[in-house]
Design a protein around this motif. Structure first.
Motif, mmCIF file in Angstrom:
data_model
loop_
_atom_site.group_PDB
_atom_site.id
_atom_site.type_symbol
_atom_site.label_atom_id
_atom_site.label_comp_id
_atom_site.label_asym_id
_atom_site.label_seq_id
_atom_site.Cartn_x
_atom_site.Cartn_y
_atom_site.Cartn_z
ATOM 1 N N SER A 1 0.864 -1.179 0.000
ATOM 2 C CA SER A 1 0.000 0.000 0.000
ATOM 3 C C SER A 1 0.901 1.230 0.000
ATOM 4 N N SER B 1 1.474 -8.161 -14.971
ATOM 5 C CA SER B 1 0.043 -7.874 -15.157
ATOM 6 C C SER B 1 -0.418 -6.744 -14.244
ATOM 7 N N GLY B 2 0.245 -6.576 -13.095
ATOM 8 C CA GLY B 2 -0.136 -5.524 -12.161
ATOM 9 C C GLY B 2 0.469 -4.172 -12.477
ATOM 10 N N SER C 1 0.229 -0.764 -9.069
ATOM 11 C CA SER C 1 -0.471 -0.005 -10.119
ATOM 12 C C SER C 1 0.068 1.413 -10.300
ATOM 13 N N SER C 2 0.694 1.991 -9.281
ATOM 14 C CA SER C 2 1.189 3.370 -9.389
ATOM 15 C C SER C 2 2.601 3.447 -9.961
ATOM 16 N N SER D 1 -5.375 -4.199 -19.925
ATOM 17 C CA SER D 1 -4.552 -3.348 -19.057
ATOM 18 C C SER D 1 -3.094 -3.797 -18.991
ATOM 19 N N VAL E 1 0.087 -1.735 -14.560
ATOM 20 C CA VAL E 1 -0.813 -1.177 -15.577
ATOM 21 C C VAL E 1 -0.397 0.221 -16.018
ATOM 22 N N ASN E 2 0.400 0.923 -15.210
ATOM 23 C CA ASN E 2 0.789 2.291 -15.546
ATOM 24 C C ASN E 2 2.286 2.449 -15.787
ATOM 25 N N SER F 1 2.578 -12.487 -13.147
ATOM 26 C CA SER F 1 1.518 -11.766 -12.433
ATOM 27 C C SER F 1 1.986 -10.361 -12.038
ATOM 28 N N TRP F 2 3.283 -10.196 -11.756
ATOM 29 C CA TRP F 2 3.807 -8.854 -11.474
ATOM 30 C C TRP F 2 3.589 -7.947 -12.672
ATOM 31 N N GLY G 1 -3.367 -7.713 -4.588
ATOM 32 C CA GLY G 1 -4.141 -6.561 -5.032
ATOM 33 C C GLY G 1 -3.430 -5.725 -6.073
ATOM 34 N N SER G 2 -3.664 -4.415 -6.001
ATOM 35 C CA SER G 2 -3.151 -3.480 -7.009
ATOM 36 C C SER G 2 -1.984 -2.658 -6.477
#
Length: 485
Positions: free
Chosen positions: A241, A291-292, A264-265, A325, A294-295, A288-289, A260-261
């Motif tokens: 987080s 895939s997370g 993503s940041s 994504s 996204v940005n 899977s990393w 979770g996400s």
């Protein structure tokens, strides 16, 4: 044109004026602060005026690698601590012994830090020893902004971890680098070792693991950069987080999963994944990393990362099944074509056994077919830069020690085979691994002489294998005697 003043020296030889020595002492001290402490002390022989300058250094860099023996290092450190000017504020100290150390020397360094920590900003300690000897001096550093702490248990063959203290009061800390620690669960069953560092900006977790829990919580509103190095087979989850996280780097074997996400940041990613020869299950968490992310805009991967991704089953690499994504914001992809490590080359031979590998240990192409297309599926216009580099690059870590859990299984007889057959099989296997490791040491010594840490690690691998063979040898002899009776 600048005129250089000269003077006649002995025997009429022209000599340039020493303009450097004419500088104010504060400038000379600042210049010496860019040297390690041994080099700074050596300048005292230049002239009488230079002799006391090093004593006023606000930074101390004490590195065992600059000495031939531990005894000479111990003597030098003791002399520096006793002769340094105590009225000069200590701003930074880096103490790197890179191995076991006498408890007395570690305590002297810790006590010196404790007595001079009112303005201490940076502290680095890398030793094999008892964390109890240095914990008091760390806990009292209220001004500390940067801490590098790598503490391993004593013992030449001990590759265990030190328990990380559950509470450290470091209110000003912004940069934290931890090595060889085990994070333990608190009273609530959660492992959340970084929650007290409210200003944390950069976090490096090097060869650490989780104990008594399955999830490592990393929660920080200010964390900007996260680096993880891990060469173990530890499998646990990471709940991240960190809304301000922008840079993520990973080196080693990726067996941990992010919940979770949490990624993503992230905008910038650097991954150098590996796979050891003695572990045949591919680390699917790496896919899977990605895939997370996204940005993510900038992605740097090594050739070994592409090879590890190629181990994933075909259905996981089906571009038609990729989510929209997946790496959709990618603008730049950089691939470092460094030669594969010995462990990954062996894993390729063992796991894949394709035509390309039958000709030798290293595949003819460092980039497996289809993996670049996979990464660029949702960002076909991204810039691609493929660069050649040596296997040991400054941005990647060194080879890690083999897991100590590998050896007990060879000492346990199998219930499905005769005791003599079982011992002979395990002896043969260990000797093969030992011979392969020795060959790699010989090759590496020729190609990367300057990489001392990797050489030491590989030698420790070989010594551990030899020690295990020595343990099994008498068991095999006793078993044979029993059969003959």
């Amino acid at each position: 044109m600048i005129q250089r003043n000269t003077r006649k020296g002995r025997y009429g030889i022209e000599m340039s004026d020493d303009k450097l020595s004419d500088l104010p002492n504060c400038i000379l001290v600042h210049i010496l602060s860019f040297l390690n402490t041994k080099e700074a002390v050596q300048t005292s022989i230049l002239s009488k005026g230079w002799k006391p300058i090093w004593k006023y250094l606000p930074t101390l860099t004490l590195d065992y690698s600059n000495f031939s023996t531990l005894k000479s290092f111990d003597k030098f450190v003791s002399r520096v601590l006793s002769l340094r000017d105590n009225s000069t504020a200590l701003h930074a100290i880096d103490f790197d012994c890179n191995g076991s150390i006498e408890s007395g020397l570690l305590k002297r360094v810790a006590y010196y830090v404790l007595c001079h920590n009112s303005k201490l900003l940076r502290l680095g300690i890398d030793v094999k020893g008892d964390i109890g000897d240095i914990l008091p001096c760390i806990s009292s550093c209220q001004t500390l902004t940067s801490l590098k702490l790598s503490i391993s248990p004593k013992g030449h063959y001990n590759f265990g971890r030190t328990l990380f203290p559950k509470s450290l009061n470091l209110p000003a800390l912004t940069c934290l680098h931890l090595g060889n620690f085990a994070f333990c669960a608190g009273d609530d069953g959660r492992v959340e070792p970084f929650s007290a560092f409210n200003k944390l900006n950069s976090l490096i977790i090097d060869n650490c693991t989780v104990k008594d829990a399955q999830i490592l919580f990393i929660s920080s509103q200010t964390l900007f950069s996260l680096t993880m190095r891990n060469h173990s087979f530890d499998v646990y989850q990471i709940e991240l987080s960190a809304p301000s996280l922008c840079i993520f780097s990973f080196m080693g074997t990726p067996y941990q999963k992010f919940c979770g996400s949490g990624l993503s940041s992230v905008k910038q990613v650097n991954i150098d994944a590996e796979m050891l020869a003695n572990y045949s299950v591919p680390p699917l968490a790496l896919l899977s990393w990605l895939s997370g992310l996204v940005n993510v805009k900038s992605l740097t991967v090594s050739a070994s990362t592409l090879q590890v991704l190629s181990f994933a089953p075909d259905y996981l690499k089906d571009e038609q099944l990729l989510p929209s994504s997946f790496m959709r914001s990618l603008k730049s992809l950089k691939v470092k074509l460094k030669p594969l490590s010995y462990g990954l080359s062996m894993a390729l031979k063992i796991v894949m056994l394709d035509k390309e590998l039958k000709a030798g240990l290293v595949p003819s192409s460092l980039m497996p077919n289809g993996i670049l297309d996979l990464l660029l599926h949702n960002s076909p216009s991204a810039d691609v830069d493929i660069v050649e580099c040596s296997r040991i690059d400054d941005s990647f870590s060194h080879l890690a020690p083999l897991s100590s859990t590998l050896y007990p299984e060879f000492l346990q007889p199998s219930s499905n085979e005769h005791v003599v057959d079982g011992l002979e099989r395990r002896m043969w296997h260990l000797k093969q691994v030992e011979e392969q490791t020795k060959k790699y040491v010989d090759l590496a010594m020729e190609a990367i002489v300057r990489e001392r840490e990797e050489m030491l690690s590989l030698k420790e691998h070989t010594m551990m294998l030899s020690k295990t063979v020595d343990v099994l040898q008498p068991q095999l002899r006793d078993a044979r005697e029993l059969v003959e009776l």
